[in-house]
Enzyme design. Structure first.
Site, PDB file in Angstrom:
ATOM      1  CG  HIS A  71      -2.025  -1.005   1.090  1.00  0.00           C
ATOM      2  ND1 HIS A  71      -3.100  -1.097   2.176  1.00  0.00           N
ATOM      3  CD2 HIS A  71      -2.127  -1.990   0.159  1.00  0.00           C
ATOM      4  CE1 HIS A  71      -3.710  -2.152   1.682  1.00  0.00           C
ATOM      5  NE2 HIS A  71      -3.143  -2.642   0.584  1.00  0.00           N
ATOM      6  CD  GLU A  73      -1.951   3.729   3.332  1.00  0.00           C
ATOM      7  OE1 GLU A  73      -3.295   3.689   3.873  1.00  0.00           O
ATOM      8  OE2 GLU A  73      -1.616   3.062   2.352  1.00  0.00           O
ATOM      9  CB  CYS A  99      -6.225  -1.227   5.306  1.00  0.00           C
ATOM     10  SG  CYS A  99      -4.267  -1.633   5.209  1.00  0.00           S
ATOM     11  CB  CYS A 102      -1.640   1.232   6.039  1.00  0.00           C
ATOM     12  SG  CYS A 102      -1.265   0.186   4.499  1.00  0.00           S
TER      13      CYS A 102
END
Length: 147
Positions: A71, A73, A99, A102
């Site tokens: 992801h 992040e 999410c 993260c």
């Protein structure tokens, strides 16, 4: 200009930059961008994609995201760790709300503020951040004309 108004303007600008950064993603289902900002300096950036050295294909033959895709992040946080900079006290600007996975990284990285523009389908990550006393801000992007 008062502090809150100035911060709102900065939030808008950094989110727009994260949105532009998301365009670097090779993922077709969804493109997400992230910027880590500390003391008004961008200290890291990231977008969703495969790990370094892997093929730049995020989806399998059924158009499902491959399990090893990182992801935005996670990419920004690992990139700042590699650089020797500290994300302690930083703000994370991300085009989609984080999410759960993260959010755990955000907490451990010492990030104190998360600003996002799109809601992810699950809210468990946002709830975890709030539980950790991290300021979470949902910002609608608006077109701001400069004087």
């Amino acid at each position: 200009m008062e502090y809150e108004e100035k911060q709102k303007l900065l939030d808008q600008r950094y989110l727009k930059m994260a949105l532009i950064w998301a365009q670097n993603s090779y993922c077709t289902r969804r493109k997400v961008g992230a910027l880590l900002v500390k003391d008004k300096m961008i200290i890291s950036d990231g977008y969703n994609g495969t790990p370094s050295g892997f093929e730049n294909i995020c989806e399998d033959e059924n158009n499902l995201t491959k399990p090893y895709v990182l992801h935005a992040e996670a990419n920004a946080i690992t990139k700042v760790a590699k650089s020797g900079n500290s994300s302690d006290g930083a703000t994370l600007y991300v085009t989609s709300s984080p999410c759960m996975e993260c959010s755990k990284l955000i907490i451990q990285a010492g990030i104190k503020r998360v600003v996002f523009t799109e809601n992810y389908r699950l809210e468990d990550g946002i709830n975890l951040l709030r539980r950790a006393d991290i300021e979470v801000k949902h910002v609608e992007l608006e077109i701001i004309e400069d004087d």
